[in-house]
Write a protein that holds these residues in place. Structure first.
Motif, PDB file in Angstrom:
ATOM      1  N   MET A   1      58.813  15.305  32.406  1.00  0.00           N
ATOM      2  CA  MET A   1      60.248  15.063  32.324  1.00  0.00           C
ATOM      3  C   MET A   1      60.638  14.061  33.399  1.00  0.00           C
ATOM      4  N   THR A   2      61.126  12.920  32.998  1.00  0.00           N
ATOM      5  CA  THR A   2      61.424  11.876  33.978  1.00  0.00           C
ATOM      6  C   THR A   2      62.896  11.495  33.997  1.00  0.00           C
ATOM      7  N   ALA A   3      63.663  11.995  33.040  1.00  0.00           N
ATOM      8  CA  ALA A   3      65.083  11.629  33.011  1.00  0.00           C
ATOM      9  C   ALA A   3      65.788  12.277  34.200  1.00  0.00           C
ATOM     10  N   SER A   4      66.901  11.699  34.597  1.00  0.00           N
ATOM     11  CA  SER A   4      67.659  12.288  35.709  1.00  0.00           C
ATOM     12  C   SER A   4      69.150  12.270  35.386  1.00  0.00           C
ATOM     13  N   LEU A   5      69.874  13.087  36.134  1.00  0.00           N
ATOM     14  CA  LEU A   5      71.321  13.198  35.911  1.00  0.00           C
ATOM     15  C   LEU A   5      72.062  12.566  37.081  1.00  0.00           C
ATOM     16  N   PRO A   6      73.242  11.986  36.817  1.00  0.00           N
ATOM     17  CA  PRO A   6      74.061  11.506  37.938  1.00  0.00           C
ATOM     18  C   PRO A   6      74.513  12.692  38.783  1.00  0.00           C
ATOM     19  N   GLN A   7      74.787  12.427  40.054  1.00  0.00           N
ATOM     20  CA  GLN A   7      75.193  13.503  40.965  1.00  0.00           C
ATOM     21  C   GLN A   7      76.400  13.046  41.763  1.00  0.00           C
ATOM     22  N   LEU A   8      77.343  13.930  41.949  1.00  0.00           N
ATOM     23  CA  LEU A   8      78.558  13.625  42.697  1.00  0.00           C
ATOM     24  C   LEU A   8      78.936  14.829  43.561  1.00  0.00           C
ATOM     25  N   PRO A   9      79.573  14.586  44.704  1.00  0.00           N
ATOM     26  CA  PRO A   9      80.117  15.731  45.439  1.00  0.00           C
ATOM     27  C   PRO A   9      81.293  16.314  44.670  1.00  0.00           C
ATOM     28  N   ALA A  10      81.467  17.636  44.735  1.00  0.00           N
ATOM     29  CA  ALA A  10      82.517  18.287  43.948  1.00  0.00           C
ATOM     30  C   ALA A  10      83.907  17.774  44.294  1.00  0.00           C
ATOM     31  N   ASP A  11      84.073  17.226  45.509  1.00  0.00           N
ATOM     32  CA  ASP A  11      85.405  16.730  45.871  1.00  0.00           C
ATOM     33  C   ASP A  11      85.614  15.257  45.485  1.00  0.00           C
ATOM     34  N   ALA A  12      84.692  14.684  44.727  1.00  0.00           N
ATOM     35  CA  ALA A  12      84.913  13.337  44.183  1.00  0.00           C
ATOM     36  C   ALA A  12      86.080  13.407  43.188  1.00  0.00           C
TER      37      ALA A  12
END
Ligand SMILES: [Fe+2]
Length: 292
Positions: A1-12
């Motif tokens: 599995m090589t796909a990835s998800l974007p990540q953000l801080p919850a307060d974005a």
């Protein structure tokens, strides 16, 4: 599995989450529940989950198969957990995100499902699926009707069965199956959440450990004119509902869905009144005569 998800801080900003969801169909939000809230929620859940039989059966063999016999499933969480009803359900992170993703399609949103899924050793990978497929009668394409998430209540690691999600699959034609390299593993620390659209392919991963439990909570919201999967009116005692914050009461379905301004009508009234008003002045739960 090589796909990835974007990540953000919850307060974005919620708009940044809405953009990530529009582009990728799923995003990891870091720090949705702070350490103190997470600890208090888990403390409350510990004895409740310890009492649940992972092999219990549900309303049909199809549901038994979907959840398997290694998962402690706590439904109707608002009926069991004060921390959930008072703090998690009405969390501002979800309020802002629901507004951004579902706001234009409705006059208000509802809690669809809140279920703690404590996936034990040996729990097999869930069938990959789209949550919105429960509304099979809804014509496609359609605007977003659902915003879903899984909150990590322990650290989510791949071997523990972290949620799998397929970025971009919200735009795929029906019937297309993901290749292994298109599946992302939502590894994240406890308190973070993977947020995804109803049209995004996902599923719980295999718990390959011998003694670890992957405790997570599925929490999803829908436009207020759609029938919810869980029946919160019957699942949450009215005596509990009366004590919850107003926002939580609304999310459990006690606010009439008022689409008059958009040329629509009211949904969910009692005696052609808003249940929230009856709840506030003590007239909800009695006889029709008592309401007058
Ligand atoms: Fe799901």
């Amino acid at each position: 599995m090589t796909a990835s998800l974007p990540q953000l801080p919850a307060d974005a900003p919620a708009a940044a989450f809405a953009k990530a969801l529009d582009e990728h169909g799923a995003v990891i939000a870091h720090g949705v529940l702070d350490a103190d809230l997470l600890r208090r929620f888990n403390d409350e859940l510990d004895p409740i989950l310890a009492d649940i039989d992972p092999a219990r059966s549900y309303l049909s063999p199809a549901i038994d198969f979907f959840y398997g016999d290694r998962v402690r499933q706590l439904t109707g969480v608002a009926a069991h957990s004060r921390v959930f009803g008072e703090e998690v359900l009405c969390h501002p992170f979800y309020r802002d995100l629901c507004d951004a993703v579902l706001g234009e399609q409705c006059a208000g949103v509802l809690l669809n499902v809140a279920q703690v899924m404590d996936r034990g050793p040996g729990a097999k990978q869930q069938l990959l699926h789209r949550d919105e497929d429960v509304w099979v009668h809804l014509p496609r394409p359609h605007p977003e009707v659902q915003l879903a998430s899984v909150i990590a209540l322990v650290d989510f690691r791949e071997e523990l069965g972290a949620t799998l999600a397929v970025p971009g699959s919200h735009r795929w034609e029906r019937g297309r199956e993901p290749r292994p390299d298109e599946i992302a593993v939502a590894e994240m620390p406890a308190g973070s959440a993977v947020v995804y659209l109803g049209s995004t392919i996902h599923g719980g991963g295999t718990n390959a450990t011998s003694d670890g439990w992957r405790r997570g909570m599925h929490m999803s919201f829908v436009v207020g004119w759609l029938r919810t999967e869980e029946n919160h009116y019957l699942g949450t005692p009215l005596d509990v509902v009366r004590t919850l914050p107003e926002r939580s009461q609304e999310l459990l379905g006690y606010r009439a869905h008022d689409a008059i301004a958009a040329g629509g009508g009211y949904l969910g009234t009692v005696d052609l009144l808003d249940p929230m008003e009856l709840l506030a002045d003590g007239r909800l739960g009695g006889s029709a005569r008592e309401r007058r």
